[in-house]
Scaffold this motif. Structure first.
Motif, PDB file in Angstrom:
ATOM      1  N   MET A   1       0.987  -6.281   3.440  1.00  0.00           N
ATOM      2  CA  MET A   1      -0.076  -5.917   1.925  1.00  0.00           C
ATOM      3  C   MET A   1      -0.197  -7.120   1.800  1.00  0.00           C
ATOM      4  O   MET A   1      -0.527  -7.297   0.453  1.00  0.00           O
ATOM      5  CB  MET A   1       1.399  -5.616   1.016  1.00  0.00           C
ATOM      6  N   ARG A  13       1.229  -3.423  -4.921  1.00  0.00           N
ATOM      7  CA  ARG A  13       0.495  -2.866  -2.880  1.00  0.00           C
ATOM      8  C   ARG A  13       1.675  -1.651  -2.998  1.00  0.00           C
ATOM      9  O   ARG A  13       1.964  -0.965  -2.093  1.00  0.00           O
ATOM     10  CB  ARG A  13       0.766  -4.061  -2.639  1.00  0.00           C
ATOM     11  N   PHE A  14       2.601  -2.545  -3.487  1.00  0.00           N
ATOM     12  CA  PHE A  14       4.381  -1.505  -3.274  1.00  0.00           C
ATOM     13  C   PHE A  14       4.187   0.582  -3.157  1.00  0.00           C
ATOM     14  O   PHE A  14       4.337   1.110  -2.290  1.00  0.00           O
ATOM     15  CB  PHE A  14       5.973  -1.714  -2.954  1.00  0.00           C
ATOM     16  N   ALA A  17       0.899   1.271  -0.499  1.00  0.00           N
ATOM     17  CA  ALA A  17       1.509   1.433   0.756  1.00  0.00           C
ATOM     18  C   ALA A  17       2.028   2.617   0.553  1.00  0.00           C
ATOM     19  O   ALA A  17       2.062   3.576   1.706  1.00  0.00           O
ATOM     20  CB  ALA A  17       2.473   0.689   0.742  1.00  0.00           C
ATOM     21  N   PHE A  22       2.824   4.864   4.686  1.00  0.00           N
ATOM     22  CA  PHE A  22       3.358   3.977   5.149  1.00  0.00           C
ATOM     23  C   PHE A  22       5.050   3.875   4.557  1.00  0.00           C
ATOM     24  O   PHE A  22       5.095   4.186   3.283  1.00  0.00           O
ATOM     25  CB  PHE A  22       2.711   2.867   4.952  1.00  0.00           C
ATOM     26  N   VAL A  25       6.795  -1.840   4.865  1.00  0.00           N
ATOM     27  CA  VAL A  25       6.050  -2.821   4.482  1.00  0.00           C
ATOM     28  C   VAL A  25       6.296  -4.242   5.292  1.00  0.00           C
ATOM     29  O   VAL A  25       7.615  -4.900   5.327  1.00  0.00           O
ATOM     30  CB  VAL A  25       6.169  -2.927   3.134  1.00  0.00           C
ATOM     31  N   GLU A  26       5.811  -4.807   5.331  1.00  0.00           N
ATOM     32  CA  GLU A  26       5.466  -6.135   5.534  1.00  0.00           C
ATOM     33  C   GLU A  26       4.138  -7.288   4.691  1.00  0.00           C
ATOM     34  O   GLU A  26       3.809  -6.894   4.248  1.00  0.00           O
ATOM     35  CB  GLU A  26       5.618  -6.449   6.938  1.00  0.00           C
ATOM     36  N   TYR A  27       5.009  -8.608   4.703  1.00  0.00           N
ATOM     37  CA  TYR A  27       3.971  -9.739   4.085  1.00  0.00           C
ATOM     38  C   TYR A  27       3.977 -11.166   4.643  1.00  0.00           C
ATOM     39  O   TYR A  27       5.447 -11.260   5.341  1.00  0.00           O
ATOM     40  CB  TYR A  27       4.149  -9.063   2.730  1.00  0.00           C
ATOM     41  N   LEU A  47      10.632   2.598   0.629  1.00  0.00           N
ATOM     42  CA  LEU A  47       9.851   2.168   1.568  1.00  0.00           C
ATOM     43  C   LEU A  47      11.444   0.855   2.717  1.00  0.00           C
ATOM     44  O   LEU A  47      13.054   0.130   1.999  1.00  0.00           O
ATOM     45  CB  LEU A  47       9.128   1.257   0.880  1.00  0.00           C
ATOM     46  N   GLN A  49      11.664  -3.204   4.234  1.00  0.00           N
ATOM     47  CA  GLN A  49      11.385  -4.814   3.836  1.00  0.00           C
ATOM     48  C   GLN A  49      11.677  -4.770   5.855  1.00  0.00           C
ATOM     49  O   GLN A  49      12.485  -4.612   6.210  1.00  0.00           O
ATOM     50  CB  GLN A  49      12.046  -5.061   3.356  1.00  0.00           C
ATOM     51  N   GLY A 231       2.714  -2.937  12.651  1.00  0.00           N
ATOM     52  CA  GLY A 231       1.936  -4.000  11.221  1.00  0.00           C
ATOM     53  C   GLY A 231       1.162  -3.827  11.258  1.00  0.00           C
ATOM     54  O   GLY A 231       0.145  -3.802  11.898  1.00  0.00           O
TER      55      GLY A 231
END
Length: 253
Positions: A1, A13-14, A17, A22, A25-27, A47, A49, A231
């Protein structure tokens, strides 16, 4: 993200996504937000993490990781402990440890020894047996002077450390920029890989725009039995209101 959905504020953005399909998520870094705030968004949208990075130091001042910098080890320990607290709160089981830039006052072998020692220390600083630390070779076009800039070297370090708590993060974009020959290197590394990232070269763009043949590489992952996350760390060319993830539809269940 940190790469996708940049036209909206980070916390929004969550939901973007999740709406795009999706499941995780990753960032790069979560530390500008309270862990409770991030956890609320993850739970609300169901979601996972998947991954984030340890603090790299002062990014705006040019820091790109602390682990291989002998003079910054107290900061490095604090960064591991901070990341461990966030990972525990977010039920995240993978943390990326950035090596940092090349320190020319040391030989490369000396600095790599410090990096290995720092990775071993991370295990003691963050004792949960379910938490894995990942290292990622990064090309010197994107991060000039990055110490860990070779996939053969990254694989060798993981093998030498010889613990399931330290594994390889395999970014196909970085591999292509550094070496080429992605499929062979991926096949050799997969037993030691716990996370994969994708983008196409040369512009770090959508997987269906550029040099790499991702349908071939995705089929290879299936053949080799990879069951981890992939990812999407790329800079999209397609507008998000114009079916930007259509490349993904053949691979969704």
């Amino acid at each position: 993200m940190s790469f996708l959905f940049q036209d909206v504020p980070f916390l929004d953005r969550f939901s973007h996504a999740a709406n795009a399909g999706f499941k995780g998520v990753e960032y790069l870094f979560p530390y500008d937000w309270p862990a409770d705030t991030l956890k609320e968004e993850l739970d609300r949208l169901q979601l996972t993490q998947v991954l984030f990075n340890l603090s790299p130091g002062d990014w705006s001042a040019g820091d790109r990781g602390l682990a291989a910098l002998p003079a910054r080890q107290s900061e490095y320990q604090a960064s591991v402990e901070q990341a461990y607290r966030y990972a525990s709160a977010l039920n995240c089981q993978k943390l990326h440890v950035m090596s940092g830039l090349r320190d020319t006052t040391l030989s490369q072998s000396q600095q790599l020894d410090y990096f290995q020692q720092s990775l071993e220390k991370a295990i003691s600083f963050a004792p949960s047996q379910t938490l894995t630390f990942l290292i990622e070779p990064i090309n010197n076009h994107d991060i000039p002077g990055y110490l860990l800039n070779d996939f053969d070297l990254g694989l060798r370090l993981v093998k030498e450390l010889d613990t399931p708590r330290i594994r390889l993060q395999f970014d196909m974009y970085h591999c292509q920029r550094i070496h080429g020959d992605v499929s062979r290197r991926l096949a050799e590394a997969l037993p030691y890989v716990q996370h994969i990232q994708i983008a196409n070269t040369p512009g770090r763009t959508d997987p269906d725009i550029g040099e790499l043949n991702y349908p071939y590489l995705f089929d290879m992952l299936d053949r080799e039995g990879y069951v981890g996350w992939v990812g999407c760390e790329y800079k999209p060319i397609q507008r998000f209101d114009a079916q930007p993830f259509r490349w993904m539809s053949p691979y969704l269940e």
